[in-house]
Design a protein around this motif. Structure first.
Motif, PDB file in Angstrom:
ATOM      1  N   GLN A 129     -33.301  26.506 -49.123  1.00  0.00           N
ATOM      2  CA  GLN A 129     -33.440  25.078 -48.519  1.00  0.00           C
ATOM      3  C   GLN A 129     -31.580  24.956 -48.084  1.00  0.00           C
ATOM      4  O   GLN A 129     -31.336  24.354 -48.394  1.00  0.00           O
ATOM      5  CB  GLN A 129     -34.142  24.498 -49.554  1.00  0.00           C
ATOM      6  CG  GLN A 129     -34.428  23.116 -47.832  1.00  0.00           C
ATOM      7  CD  GLN A 129     -36.492  21.943 -49.173  1.00  0.00           C
ATOM      8  OE1 GLN A 129     -36.046  23.105 -49.704  1.00  0.00           O
ATOM      9  NE2 GLN A 129     -36.018  21.050 -47.989  1.00  0.00           N
ATOM     10  N   LEU A 130     -32.222  24.966 -46.340  1.00  0.00           N
ATOM     11  CA  LEU A 130     -31.093  23.987 -45.852  1.00  0.00           C
ATOM     12  C   LEU A 130     -31.130  22.234 -46.402  1.00  0.00           C
ATOM     13  O   LEU A 130     -32.327  21.972 -46.086  1.00  0.00           O
ATOM     14  CB  LEU A 130     -30.978  24.568 -44.662  1.00  0.00           C
ATOM     15  CG  LEU A 130     -29.436  24.401 -43.644  1.00  0.00           C
ATOM     16  CD1 LEU A 130     -28.451  25.164 -44.318  1.00  0.00           C
ATOM     17  CD2 LEU A 130     -29.842  23.944 -42.178  1.00  0.00           C
ATOM     18  N   GLU A 131     -29.717  22.120 -46.553  1.00  0.00           N
ATOM     19  CA  GLU A 131     -29.627  20.367 -46.919  1.00  0.00           C
ATOM     20  C   GLU A 131     -29.558  19.714 -45.996  1.00  0.00           C
ATOM     21  O   GLU A 131     -28.169  20.335 -45.430  1.00  0.00           O
ATOM     22  CB  GLU A 131     -28.681  19.746 -47.849  1.00  0.00           C
ATOM     23  CG  GLU A 131     -30.550  20.390 -49.304  1.00  0.00           C
ATOM     24  CD  GLU A 131     -29.322  20.151 -50.830  1.00  0.00           C
ATOM     25  OE1 GLU A 131     -28.800  18.506 -50.397  1.00  0.00           O
ATOM     26  OE2 GLU A 131     -29.746  20.668 -51.050  1.00  0.00           O
ATOM     27  N   LYS A 132     -28.818  18.597 -45.100  1.00  0.00           N
ATOM     28  CA  LYS A 132     -28.836  17.522 -44.562  1.00  0.00           C
ATOM     29  C   LYS A 132     -27.216  16.515 -45.041  1.00  0.00           C
ATOM     30  O   LYS A 132     -28.182  15.954 -46.031  1.00  0.00           O
ATOM     31  CB  LYS A 132     -29.206  17.396 -43.772  1.00  0.00           C
ATOM     32  CG  LYS A 132     -29.510  18.480 -42.810  1.00  0.00           C
ATOM     33  CD  LYS A 132     -28.265  18.736 -41.275  1.00  0.00           C
ATOM     34  CE  LYS A 132     -28.465  19.653 -39.776  1.00  0.00           C
ATOM     35  NZ  LYS A 132     -26.932  20.039 -39.625  1.00  0.00           N
ATOM     36  N   ILE A 133     -25.786  16.256 -45.022  1.00  0.00           N
ATOM     37  CA  ILE A 133     -25.547  15.605 -46.278  1.00  0.00           C
ATOM     38  C   ILE A 133     -24.877  14.746 -45.616  1.00  0.00           C
ATOM     39  O   ILE A 133     -23.828  15.473 -44.544  1.00  0.00           O
ATOM     40  CB  ILE A 133     -25.098  16.455 -47.519  1.00  0.00           C
ATOM     41  CG1 ILE A 133     -23.346  17.588 -47.092  1.00  0.00           C
ATOM     42  CG2 ILE A 133     -25.188  17.092 -48.642  1.00  0.00           C
ATOM     43  CD1 ILE A 133     -22.722  17.707 -48.436  1.00  0.00           C
ATOM     44  N   ASP A 146     -23.889  20.553 -43.299  1.00  0.00           N
ATOM     45  CA  ASP A 146     -25.146  21.521 -43.815  1.00  0.00           C
ATOM     46  C   ASP A 146     -24.565  22.060 -45.167  1.00  0.00           C
ATOM     47  O   ASP A 146     -23.648  21.835 -45.930  1.00  0.00           O
ATOM     48  CB  ASP A 146     -25.127  22.844 -42.783  1.00  0.00           C
ATOM     49  CG  ASP A 146     -25.963  22.691 -41.525  1.00  0.00           C
ATOM     50  OD1 ASP A 146     -26.520  21.963 -41.157  1.00  0.00           O
ATOM     51  OD2 ASP A 146     -25.815  23.972 -40.532  1.00  0.00           O
ATOM     52  N   LYS A 147     -25.883  22.212 -46.040  1.00  0.00           N
ATOM     53  CA  LYS A 147     -25.130  22.441 -47.205  1.00  0.00           C
ATOM     54  C   LYS A 147     -26.171  23.513 -47.858  1.00  0.00           C
ATOM     55  O   LYS A 147     -27.476  23.086 -48.223  1.00  0.00           O
ATOM     56  CB  LYS A 147     -24.852  20.867 -48.290  1.00  0.00           C
ATOM     57  CG  LYS A 147     -24.429  21.193 -49.846  1.00  0.00           C
ATOM     58  CD  LYS A 147     -25.001  19.989 -50.618  1.00  0.00           C
ATOM     59  CE  LYS A 147     -24.799  20.717 -51.962  1.00  0.00           C
ATOM     60  NZ  LYS A 147     -25.131  19.222 -52.754  1.00  0.00           N
ATOM     61  N   TRP A 148     -26.026  24.646 -48.672  1.00  0.00           N
ATOM     62  CA  TRP A 148     -26.834  25.388 -48.619  1.00  0.00           C
ATOM     63  C   TRP A 148     -26.368  26.220 -50.057  1.00  0.00           C
ATOM     64  O   TRP A 148     -25.348  26.311 -49.835  1.00  0.00           O
ATOM     65  CB  TRP A 148     -27.449  26.567 -47.496  1.00  0.00           C
ATOM     66  CG  TRP A 148     -26.456  27.242 -46.921  1.00  0.00           C
ATOM     67  CD1 TRP A 148     -26.005  28.843 -47.502  1.00  0.00           C
ATOM     68  CD2 TRP A 148     -25.042  27.195 -46.312  1.00  0.00           C
ATOM     69  NE1 TRP A 148     -25.530  29.545 -46.430  1.00  0.00           N
ATOM     70  CE2 TRP A 148     -24.437  28.720 -46.396  1.00  0.00           C
ATOM     71  CE3 TRP A 148     -25.261  25.651 -45.140  1.00  0.00           C
ATOM     72  CZ2 TRP A 148     -23.550  28.196 -44.975  1.00  0.00           C
ATOM     73  CZ3 TRP A 148     -23.866  26.098 -44.391  1.00  0.00           C
ATOM     74  CH2 TRP A 148     -23.179  26.763 -44.194  1.00  0.00           C
TER      75      TRP A 148
END
Length: 689
Positions: A129-133, A146-148
């Motif tokens: 799952q791609l995260e936004k930080i 993006d953080k993955w």
């Protein structure tokens, strides 16, 4: 779990402690420092590499045309890849591992590559799952990036300033609201137009759904075919009509001639039974039929540049007996009402979710981005059973696979390569795990009380072999479950106080304790130096003397000692010979594992008076002395690890003790994978019943 992790940390610390001594060539075996070996170049004169018919996999593919493909097949057939935990740093909490590649097509098997220590995982590789930080776009502007998780490692995109809100479950415009004010969009599925609505961070297409195909001249299941497998032999819906005479014949000279009925003709794509054999369009690849003329077929191919478009069937001649397919264009080229602001861009299709087909479905300028899927090449029934877990593949140029890092550091993409999967083992080791993933732990066997004693030659020439033993024990610790059943002991030597110190001695480091205590006992291993008086006969005799009646011993313990001149050296045992005793349990299975690259030898002598060295009346513990003791023992097996040169040497060889006790001789190895396999064999034979 916390207890187990605590034990592992102790074990790692103590291995590192031992690594600081002269036992290892490296001063401290910290992660990343483990000696690596380069994989050798292939011998191009070897038929197993250059000849397809002689290769291990008996290659029969006609499209193998390059040395790279042949090498990859040889690796697939012959190279067994395993991972083992490294002796870690004193300063880090992470568990590290290294890759070991063994060539199983060679006899004996050969280590072709021993990789560097690397941290096992930074993140869960199954979580894609791609995260936004939050990030700092510049000195005054906050943005998102993006953080993955990519193959167990965190990856980060570039920091982007806040942008227009889109449906992704993220506050893109940084106003504190998520997915607000999303416009209603048009979407397509195989069945036609629908509404694209944002719900909980995902765009959901509310369009007609496929239904079961019925014979009504409509494509109910939206597969591009109409009434497939539903029409009767006449090519129509409903029951077959009663046959009637629909032609005319004429009587001429007593014979009926000149039938005017339709005659069979060769079959062509029109949805009819042209050759009157009861089948429609048989043996033809009919993308288009007469009934499909004008029907829209979803497509994602040039000249369409991105998104999803449509093509249609059209007649190629006036009789409409030949058909063709139009190019793939945007839906607005067929329905002008779908044009944006009245302008139809024929090569920009409807935005859809990205799929792995080398096409830009979502029209963001990237192809097949961030696409992963779970993979598993074993028997599907074994996935997520026991130790077996699936791996992950990424999409590259329309194909799923994984990257393989070559020795030069270059990343090569291999289609269908499943990275990170754990497949069933050939056998179910007795370790409290379901290794062969059949749903039965240890094949239904149970651990029984077993005492295991290691007697290890600690001289400098044994450095690599001792490291292999430690790594194998470390690997065993990862899966070992029951500390009450198996007890462990370690007897090691000879040691010196310093490199040139005069005193050499053996020491009982651990006397049959639970595995965690056995591991912790490594803290008492002294600083090592070079030694040359290996007394394996003495250590073996002293380890088993209390398994037989006292009166049956060839030599009583109270008359044995090392108190005599040895030139400039002295030789001792800790504890003293008269206090030395392995605390074997009465009803346990007993195992002794010997490991040395020297001949069996003895330095013990028999004294009339232990305080007077001149009262010596006999010399050395002999092979026969030990065999005499073994004849009186029960439930004891000896497993020697030695060189071929010391296997069967008269009066100083190793295999005879395995033969006499019902154990097995093993060739001494510095291969951790082979050592682990041998260790599990020994445990399986004795502790698992």
């Amino acid at each position: 779990m916390q207890k187990k992790f605590f034990f592992l940390k102790i074990f790692f610390f103590l291995i590192a402690f031992v690594g600081c001594s002269d036992l290892f060539e490296n001063p401290i075996p910290f992660p990343g420092y483990l000696d690596t070996q380069e994989e050798p170049q292939y011998d191009l004169t070897n038929d197993a590499v250059t000849s397809q018919e002689n290769s291990p996999g008996e290659l029969q593919k006609g499209n193998i045309s390059s040395l790279f493909e042949i090498e990859q097949q040889y690796k697939k057939d012959c190279h067994k890849i395993e991972y083992f935990f490294c002796p870690p740093s004193l300063f880090l909490d992470e568990i590290w591992e290294f890759q070991l590649i063994t060539d199983t097509c060679k006899d004996p098997e050969e280590i072709v590559y021993k990789g560097p220590c690397e941290q096992k995982f930074e993140c869960d590789p199954s979580n894609t799952q791609l995260e936004k930080i939050v990030c700092l776009y510049d000195e005054d502007v906050v943005g998102l990036k993006d953080k993955w998780c990519d193959k167990g490692k965190w990856k980060f995109g570039e920091c982007q300033s806040c942008e227009a809100e889109i449906c992704d479950g993220i506050d893109n415009d940084c106003d504190g609201e998520i997915d607000e004010n999303q416009p209603l969009k048009v979407c397509f599925n195989d069945c036609g137009l629908g509404d694209l609505i944002c719900f909980q961070g995902e765009e959901i297409c509310y369009a007609p759904e496929p239904e079961e195909e019925i014979c009504d001249y409509i494509d109910n299941d939206c597969d591009g075919l109409i009434d497939e497998d539903q029409k009767n032999v006449c090519g129509n819906c409903g029951t077959v009509p009663e046959e009637t005479c629909d032609g005319f014949e004429f009587c001429n000279g007593g014979n009926w001639v000149g039938c005017s009925a339709q005659q069979p003709i060769p079959e062509f794509c029109d949805g009819l039974d042209n050759d009157c054999d009861g089948e429609v369009d048989e043996d033809l690849d009919c993308l288009c039929t007469l009934q499909m003329v004008g029907a829209l077929i979803p497509c994602m191919e040039p000249p369409l540049e991105c998104g999803m478009g449509y093509k249609t069937c059209e007649c190629l001649n006036d009789e409409c007996t030949e058909f063709g397919v139009t190019p793939c264009y945007a839906a607005c080229s067929y329905n002008p009402s779908l044009a944006i602001d009245g302008v139809c861009d024929m090569v920009k299709g409807i935005i859809t979710d990205e799929v792995c087909n080398n096409h830009d479905e979502n029209c963001n300028g990237e192809i097949d981005e961030n696409l992963t899927k779970v993979c598993y090449t074993g028997d599907p029934q074994t996935m997520n059973v026991g130790i077996c877990v699936p791996g992950m593949m990424v999409c590259e140029a329309g194909a799923f696979g994984s990257y393989y890092e070559q020795l030069n550091g270059e990343q090569v993409f291999i289609p269908d390569y499943c990275y990170g999967e754990v497949l069933p083992a050939d056998s179910d080791d007795c370790n409290g795990e379901d290794d062969n993933c059949d749903g039965i732990i240890d094949d239904g066997k149970e651990l029984v009380d077993t005492d295991i004693l290691f007697i290890i030659d600690a001289s400098g020439s044994m450095n690599d072999e001792i490291e292999a033993v430690m790594i194998a024990l470390n690997q065993f610790a990862e899966s070992y479950k029951d500390e009450d059943v198996i007890k462990w002991s370690l007897l090691m030597g000879p040691f010196r106080d310093s490199f040139s110190g005069p005193n050499q001695y053996n020491v009982l480091i651990s006397n049959l304790v639970p595995f965690s205590d056995f591991v912790a006992s490594f803290s008492s291993i002294p600083v090592l130096g070079w030694s040359n008086k290996e007394a394996m006969h003495d250590l073996l005799y002293l380890s088993i003397y209390n398994l037989v009646p006292f009166g049956n011993l060839p030599h009583q313990i109270d008359v044995l000692g090392y108190g005599y001149p040895m030139g400039n050296d002295t030789y001792t045992l800790i504890p003293d010979v008269q206090d030395f005793e392995i605390n074997w349990r009465n009803d346990s299975n007993k195992v002794i594992i010997l490991a040395s690259d020297e001949f069996m030898d003895s330095h013990l002598k028999m004294f009339g008076d232990l305080s007077n060295w001149s009262s010596i009346y006999d010399e050395w513990i002999t092979e026969q002395d030990i065999l005499d003791v073994l004849t009186g023992t029960i439930n004891l097996k000896i497993y020697p690890f030695s060189t071929n040169a010391t296997k069967n040497t008269l009066n100083s060889g190793f295999e005879i003790y395995a033969t006499q006790s019902g154990g097995e001789w093993f060739k001494l190895t510095n291969n951790p994978a082979e050592m682990y396999e041998n260790l599990m064999t020994i445990i399986g034979e004795n502790a698992c019943q």
